[in-house]
Enzyme design. Structure first.
Site, PDB file in Angstrom:
ATOM      1  N   HIS A 119     100.019  57.052  19.293  1.00 55.68           N
ATOM      2  CA  HIS A 119      99.811  55.933  20.222  1.00 55.68           C
ATOM      3  C   HIS A 119     100.766  54.804  19.870  1.00 55.68           C
ATOM      4  O   HIS A 119     101.167  54.645  18.704  1.00 55.68           O
ATOM      5  CB  HIS A 119      98.375  55.417  20.112  1.00 55.68           C
ATOM      6  N   GLU A 145     100.289  51.567  19.553  1.00 54.15           N
ATOM      7  CA  GLU A 145      99.792  50.612  18.558  1.00 54.15           C
ATOM      8  C   GLU A 145      99.927  51.156  17.133  1.00 54.15           C
ATOM      9  O   GLU A 145     100.326  50.431  16.219  1.00 54.15           O
ATOM     10  CB  GLU A 145      98.313  50.273  18.808  1.00 54.15           C
ATOM     11  N   CYS A 170      92.479  51.553  22.691  1.00 54.84           N
ATOM     12  CA  CYS A 170      91.413  52.560  22.691  1.00 54.84           C
ATOM     13  C   CYS A 170      90.601  52.414  21.396  1.00 54.84           C
ATOM     14  O   CYS A 170      90.938  51.597  20.535  1.00 54.84           O
ATOM     15  CB  CYS A 170      92.041  53.950  22.792  1.00 54.84           C
ATOM     16  N   CYS A 194      92.813  52.905  18.174  1.00 57.87           N
ATOM     17  CA  CYS A 194      93.751  51.815  17.933  1.00 57.87           C
ATOM     18  C   CYS A 194      93.030  50.519  17.578  1.00 57.87           C
ATOM     19  O   CYS A 194      93.503  49.763  16.722  1.00 57.87           O
ATOM     20  CB  CYS A 194      94.665  51.643  19.139  1.00 57.87           C
TER      21      CYS A 194
END
Length: 144
Positions: A46, A48, A76, A79
């Site tokens: 991801h 992040e 999410c 993260c």
């Protein structure tokens, strides 16, 4: 947020869900990332997490207590947990995520009774951040 949006555009062009993130420390970008899950075939790739990893390496430490995170989509659960664990005190995100967002949309992980409570602000450059996501999923549906 402009740099995070540019990273989201790179992800878009690479066939990834267009999310970009940057970590800023005292006005300087010290980490950046974008989604790479499809090409990397890894659920952890991801934006992040990539930005946090990059910042930790650059600053030579896991505590990012003097930093801010800018991300084009509401984090999410995974993260949001990484943000708490990295001790990032301030998060700015663009688009709200009504399906997976954990900064208030579905849940608010950052407000749980944990040892650290980051502040966050959503809707930063929301139109541009939402627009690139809409364009991506529209293109995806058309190609199916």
């Amino acid at each position: 947020m402009r740099r995070a949006l540019a990273l989201a555009r790179e992800a878009f062009d690479d066939g990834e869900v267009p999310v970009g993130a940057v970590v800023v420390c005292r006005g300087e970008i010290v980490g950046e990332g974008r989604n790479r899950r499809e090409k990397g075939k890894n659920a952890l790739y991801h934006a992040e997490l990539e930005a946090i990893d990059s910042a930790c390496r650059r600053l030579d430490g896991w505590r990012l207590w003097e930093c801010e995170l800018y991300v084009t989509l509401e984090p999410c659960p995974m993260c949001a947990g990484a943000i708490v664990n990295a001790r990032i005190p301030q998060i700015y995100f663009g688009a709200y995520d009504p399906k997976n967002g954990c900064c208030g949309s579905v849940a608010d992980i950052l407000s749980l009774p944990l040892a650290f409570h980051p502040r966050y602000e959503g809707g930063v450059m929301q139109e541009a951040c939402s627009g690139i996501l809409s364009d991506f999923f529209k293109r995806l549906r058309q190609s199916s």
